[in-house]
Design a protein around this motif. Structure first.
Motif, short mmCIF file in Angstrom:
data_model
loop_
_atom_site.label_atom_id
_atom_site.label_comp_id
_atom_site.label_asym_id
_atom_site.label_seq_id
_atom_site.Cartn_x
_atom_site.Cartn_y
_atom_site.Cartn_z
N ALA A 42 0.82 -1.21 0.00
CA ALA A 42 0.00 0.00 0.00
C ALA A 42 0.86 1.26 0.00
CB ALA A 42 -0.94 0.00 1.20
N VAL A 43 1.93 1.25 0.78
CA VAL A 43 2.81 2.43 0.87
C VAL A 43 3.51 2.68 -0.46
CG1 VAL A 43 4.96 3.27 1.93
CG2 VAL A 43 3.15 2.33 3.36
N GLY A 44 3.83 1.61 -1.19
CA GLY A 44 4.47 1.78 -2.50
C GLY A 44 3.61 2.57 -3.47
N LYS A 51 3.10 6.81 7.29
CA LYS A 51 2.98 7.32 8.66
C LYS A 51 2.12 6.42 9.54
CE LYS A 51 3.44 12.19 7.31
NZ LYS A 51 3.83 12.04 5.93
N VAL A 52 1.43 5.46 8.95
CA VAL A 52 0.53 4.57 9.69
C VAL A 52 1.27 3.28 10.04
CG1 VAL A 52 -1.68 3.35 9.61
CG2 VAL A 52 -1.43 5.53 8.43
N ASP A 53 1.13 2.85 11.27
CA ASP A 53 1.72 1.59 11.72
C ASP A 53 1.15 0.42 10.91
OD1 ASP A 53 2.94 -0.26 13.78
OD2 ASP A 53 0.80 -0.71 14.07
N PRO A 54 2.00 -0.52 10.45
CA PRO A 54 1.51 -1.65 9.63
C PRO A 54 0.39 -2.47 10.27
CG PRO A 54 3.90 -1.55 9.54
CD PRO A 54 3.46 -0.55 10.56
N ILE A 55 0.49 -2.74 11.56
CA ILE A 55 -0.57 -3.52 12.23
C ILE A 55 -1.87 -2.71 12.26
CG2 ILE A 55 -1.29 -4.52 14.44
CD1 ILE A 55 0.84 -6.26 13.41
N SER A 56 -1.79 -1.43 12.60
CA SER A 56 -2.98 -0.58 12.63
C SER A 56 -3.59 -0.46 11.24
CB SER A 56 -2.64 0.82 13.14
OG SER A 56 -2.14 0.75 14.45
N LEU A 94 -7.47 -0.54 -7.92
CA LEU A 94 -6.98 -0.30 -9.27
C LEU A 94 -5.79 0.68 -9.26
CD1 LEU A 94 -10.26 -0.31 -11.32
CD2 LEU A 94 -8.41 -1.98 -11.39
N GLY A 95 -5.79 1.58 -8.28
CA GLY A 95 -4.62 2.45 -8.11
C GLY A 95 -3.38 1.63 -7.82
N LEU A 96 -3.52 0.60 -6.99
CA LEU A 96 -2.39 -0.30 -6.73
C LEU A 96 -1.90 -0.93 -8.03
CD1 LEU A 96 -3.45 -2.27 -3.52
CD2 LEU A 96 -1.57 -0.66 -3.72
N TYR A 97 -2.83 -1.39 -8.82
CA TYR A 97 -2.49 -2.04 -10.09
C TYR A 97 -1.77 -1.07 -11.03
CZ TYR A 97 -3.04 -4.06 -14.73
OH TYR A 97 -2.80 -4.53 -15.98
N LEU A 98 -2.31 0.12 -11.17
CA LEU A 98 -1.77 1.07 -12.14
C LEU A 98 -0.45 1.69 -11.70
CD1 LEU A 98 -5.09 2.83 -13.17
CD2 LEU A 98 -3.74 1.21 -14.54
N ARG A 99 -0.26 1.85 -10.39
CA ARG A 99 0.90 2.59 -9.90
C ARG A 99 2.02 1.72 -9.34
NH1 ARG A 99 -1.27 7.27 -6.21
NH2 ARG A 99 0.90 7.89 -6.37
N THR A 100 1.80 0.43 -9.22
CA THR A 100 2.84 -0.45 -8.69
C THR A 100 3.67 -1.01 -9.85
OG1 THR A 100 1.45 -1.05 -6.81
CG2 THR A 100 3.31 -2.51 -7.29
N PRO A 101 4.98 -0.77 -9.83
CA PRO A 101 5.84 -1.27 -10.91
C PRO A 101 5.73 -2.80 -11.04
CG PRO A 101 7.04 0.27 -9.53
CD PRO A 101 5.73 0.00 -8.84
N GLY A 102 5.71 -3.25 -12.27
CA GLY A 102 5.70 -4.68 -12.54
C GLY A 102 4.32 -5.31 -12.59
N MET A 103 3.26 -4.54 -12.33
CA MET A 103 1.91 -5.10 -12.35
C MET A 103 1.34 -5.16 -13.76
SD MET A 103 0.94 -6.01 -9.33
CE MET A 103 2.52 -6.38 -8.58
N HIS A 104 1.79 -4.24 -14.62
CA HIS A 104 1.33 -4.27 -16.02
C HIS A 104 2.53 -4.08 -16.94
CE1 HIS A 104 1.44 0.17 -16.13
NE2 HIS A 104 0.90 0.10 -14.93
N LYS A 105 2.33 -4.49 -18.16
CA LYS A 105 3.41 -4.43 -19.15
C LYS A 105 3.76 -2.98 -19.46
CE LYS A 105 1.93 -8.80 -21.05
NZ LYS A 105 1.23 -9.50 -22.11
#
Length: 140
Positions: A42-44, A51-56, A94-105
């Motif tokens: 999510a942070v990527g 700024k948010v703790d991973p567990i929270s 979909l933001g994760l999909y579009l903005r995370t490197p390596g998710m689409h060609k």
């Protein structure tokens, strides 16, 4: 009392609601390693979440998915409201999909093998928008 949800809409709501509810329940007791993985992805895409703790973060995500899944499964929640929640959630995925490197060609929206799971979240956006648009159309 008559349900505000028509049968064809309930099929859509059952499919999406059960999937999202299951996802939320599976994150409910996430250990630290799982939480760090979920948070890291999510942070990527959304750096402000650093700024948010991973567990929270994982607990909040779990609670949100449980609430959204339950709203979709509960027929007294209006389609417009359930659909808006589903659309917002899907847009984030979909933001994760579009903005995370390596998710689409490169220079394409076509998914890579790693992005196939996230690319399929497009159906959630379609389902959410269908619920919202149909409820708007019925009011005319």
């Amino acid at each position: 009392m008559k349900s505000p949800v028509r049968p064809h809409q309930m099929v859509l709501r059952l499919a999406t609601g059960a999937s999202i509810l299951n996802s939320g329940l599976s994150k409910r007791g996430a250990d630290e390693d799982t939480a760090m993985g979920v948070h890291g992805m999510a942070v990527g895409t959304y750096p402000f979440l650093d700024k948010v703790d991973p567990i929270s973060f994982t607990r909040a995500l779990s609670a949100g998915e449980i609430a959204l899944g339950t709203a979709l499964l509960f027929p007294l929640v209006p389609n417009k409201l359930a659909g808006a929640g589903l659309s917002a959630f899907a847009a984030g995925l979909l933001g994760l999909y579009l903005r995370t490197p390596g998710m689409h060609k490169p220079r394409s929206l076509a998914p890579t093998q790693e992005g196939l799971g996230l690319s399929k979240d497009l159906w959630l956006l379609g389902a959410g928008l269908s619920l919202v648009l149909e409820s708007c159309e019925r009011k005319r």
